[in-house]
Design an enzyme around this catalytic site. Structure first.
Site, PDB file in Angstrom:
ATOM      1  N   TYR A  43       0.867  -0.804  -0.374  1.00 13.30           N
ATOM      2  CA  TYR A  43       0.048  -0.017   0.251  1.00 13.30           C
ATOM      3  C   TYR A  43       0.828   1.137  -0.010  1.00 13.30           C
ATOM      4  O   TYR A  43       0.509   2.205  -0.448  1.00 13.30           O
ATOM      5  CB  TYR A  43      -1.180  -0.439   1.151  1.00 13.30           C
ATOM      6  CG  TYR A  43      -1.781  -1.120   1.248  1.00 13.30           C
ATOM      7  CD1 TYR A  43      -1.881  -1.881   0.035  1.00 13.30           C
ATOM      8  CD2 TYR A  43      -2.513  -1.118   2.769  1.00 13.30           C
ATOM      9  CE1 TYR A  43      -2.622  -2.735   0.487  1.00 13.30           C
ATOM     10  CE2 TYR A  43      -3.438  -1.861   2.554  1.00 13.30           C
ATOM     11  CZ  TYR A  43      -3.967  -2.582   1.761  1.00 13.30           C
ATOM     12  OH  TYR A  43      -4.201  -4.334   1.988  1.00 13.30           O
ATOM     13  N   ILE A 221     -12.744  -5.150   7.518  1.00 17.55           N
ATOM     14  CA  ILE A 221     -12.076  -4.366   7.623  1.00 17.55           C
ATOM     15  C   ILE A 221     -12.103  -3.098   6.086  1.00 17.55           C
ATOM     16  O   ILE A 221     -11.532  -3.217   5.602  1.00 17.55           O
ATOM     17  CB  ILE A 221     -10.072  -4.114   8.049  1.00 17.55           C
ATOM     18  CG1 ILE A 221     -10.090  -5.301   6.594  1.00 17.55           C
ATOM     19  CG2 ILE A 221      -9.787  -4.874   8.886  1.00 17.55           C
ATOM     20  CD1 ILE A 221      -7.973  -5.787   6.139  1.00 17.55           C
ATOM     21  N   LYS A 223     -12.227   0.281   4.075  1.00 11.67           N
ATOM     22  CA  LYS A 223     -11.431   1.234   3.893  1.00 11.67           C
ATOM     23  C   LYS A 223     -12.476   2.368   3.239  1.00 11.67           C
ATOM     24  O   LYS A 223     -13.679   3.299   3.176  1.00 11.67           O
ATOM     25  CB  LYS A 223     -10.913   0.858   2.137  1.00 11.67           C
ATOM     26  CG  LYS A 223     -10.539   2.553   1.875  1.00 11.67           C
ATOM     27  CD  LYS A 223      -9.718   2.383   0.207  1.00 11.67           C
ATOM     28  CE  LYS A 223     -10.917   2.520  -0.503  1.00 11.67           C
ATOM     29  NZ  LYS A 223     -10.948   2.632  -1.512  1.00 11.67           N
ATOM     30  N   ASN A 233     -19.470   4.499   9.510  1.00 11.57           N
ATOM     31  CA  ASN A 233     -19.594   2.691   9.648  1.00 11.57           C
ATOM     32  C   ASN A 233     -19.518   1.941  10.533  1.00 11.57           C
ATOM     33  O   ASN A 233     -19.352   1.295  11.136  1.00 11.57           O
ATOM     34  CB  ASN A 233     -17.932   2.438   8.636  1.00 11.57           C
ATOM     35  CG  ASN A 233     -17.389   2.590   7.060  1.00 11.57           C
ATOM     36  OD1 ASN A 233     -18.567   2.709   6.348  1.00 11.57           O
ATOM     37  ND2 ASN A 233     -16.565   2.681   6.875  1.00 11.57           N
TER      38      ASN A 233
END
Length: 268
Positions: A43, A221, A223, A233
Site C-alpha cells: 500500500y 476492515i 476502507k 461505518n
C-alpha cells in the site's frame, strides 16, 4: 474467542496514499473507537499509518496493528529484512499481526513461513496471518508452522460469503478477516440492503457491516478515508439485524469476486 473478536470492525487503508490524509484517517478512527488498523507493504503508506497511530490519543498497546509482506518479499531472508523495514516505517517495536499477502510469486511454504515463525519466536510479531489462502494452503501452513495461524484475510461481502473458509476457520480456531466488505461500493446499490437499511433507519454500509458482526470468527476492515465515512461505518454497532434480515442477506451470496485474475489461488 480470539483477540480480533475484540476489534471486529477495523480500518482498511488500501489506496489511502496521501500521507497527511492517511495519518488523519488513522488518528480519526482510533479516537472514534476503532482499535484494529490494517495496512500492507504494497500500500506504500506504512509510514503515514504509523504517524496516525503516534498522533492519536490512544496508547499503542490498545491498537491491534497489522501489515502484510508483499509477494515479491516472501523469500525467507526478504521476509526478515522487509518486516524490519515495516516496523521502522510504522514506528513501532512489534506488530500485532503480520500476514503473507498472497501465496504467489516468491511464496514458498517452508522458506516463507519459517521466517514468519522466527519473527514470532523473537517477539517482533505477536501473531502470524495469511491472506488469500484456500484450504489447501492453510493445511500446508499449519503443517509448517509451530505457531497457530491467527487469521486469513480474504475478499468477503454479501455477494461472496466464503462459507468454506469460514467453516475452516471455525474448525481450526482462527479468524476470517474480510477485505472489500462492501464489494468496492457494489453493496450500496443493492435493493435488499437498501430495504433493510430503511427498515432500521441506517445506511447500507452500516447494515452490511452489521451482518459481519453477526457472524462467528469474522472481522471486517472496510476502507475509509474521510471522517464522515469512518464514523458512518462505526455506526454498524448500533444496528441490530433480526433473523429475517440475516436470511435475506444470506440469500445474496452469488460467488461474485471483485478481485480475480489468472493464476489466482482459488483457480489453481
Amino acid at each position: 474467542m480470539s483477540e480480533l473478536d475484540l476489534h471486529r470492525l477495523g480500518l482498511g487503508t488500501w489506496q489511502n496514499t496521501d500521507p497527511e490524509q492517511c495519518a488523519e484517517s488513522v488518528k480519526t478512527a482510533l479516537e472514534l473507537g476503532y482499535r484494529n488498523i490494517d495496512t500492507a507493504q504494497a500500500y506504500e503508506n506504512e509510514e503515514a499509518v504509523g504517524h496516525g497511530i503516534a498522533e492519536a490519543d490512544v496508547p499503542r498497546e490498545e491498537v491491534f496493528l497489522a501489515t502484510k509482506v508483499d509477494t515479491a518479499n516472501l523469500a525467507h531472508d526478504d521476509v526478515l529484512a522487509t518486516a524490519e523495514e515495516s516496523l521502522e516505517r510504522l514506528g513501532v517495536d512489534y506488530l500485532d499481526l503480520l500476514y503473507v499477502h498472497w501465496p504467489t510469486e516468491a511464496y514458498d511454504p517452508e522458506g516463507t513461513l519459517s521466517a514468519f515463525q522466527q519473527l514470532y519466536d523473537e517477539g517482533a510479531i505477536r501473531h502470524i496471518g495469511v491472506s488469500n489462502f484456500e484450504p489447501r494452503h492453510l493445511d500446508e501452513a499449519r503443517e509448517v508452522l509451530d505457531a497457530p495461524v491467527f487469521a486469513n484475510q480474504v475478499e468477503m461481502h454479501p455477494y461472496l460469503q466464503q462459507a468454506e473458509l469460514r467453516e475452516y476457520a471455525r474448525e481450526h480456531g482462527h479468524t476470517v478477516v474480510a477485505y472489500s466488505p462492501l464489494a468496492r461500493t457494489e453493496m450500496l446499490d443493492d435493493p435488499v440492503l437498501q430495504d433493510i437499511a430503511e427498515k432500521h433507519d441506517a445506511t447500507v454500509p452500516q447494515v452490511t457491516l452489521a451482518w459481519f458482526l453477526s457472524l462467528d470468527n469474522v472481522a471486517a476492515i472496510p476502507k475509509a478515508t474521510g471522517a464522515e465515512h469512518i464514523r458512518d461505518n462505526w455506526g454498524a454497532y448500533d444496528v441490530d439485524l433480526d433473523d429475517e434480515d440475516l436470511d435475506r442477506i444470506a440469500d445474496l451470496d452469488r460467488g461474485h469476486r471483485e478481485i480475480d485474475f489468472e493464476g489466482a489461488p482459488w483457480d489453481e
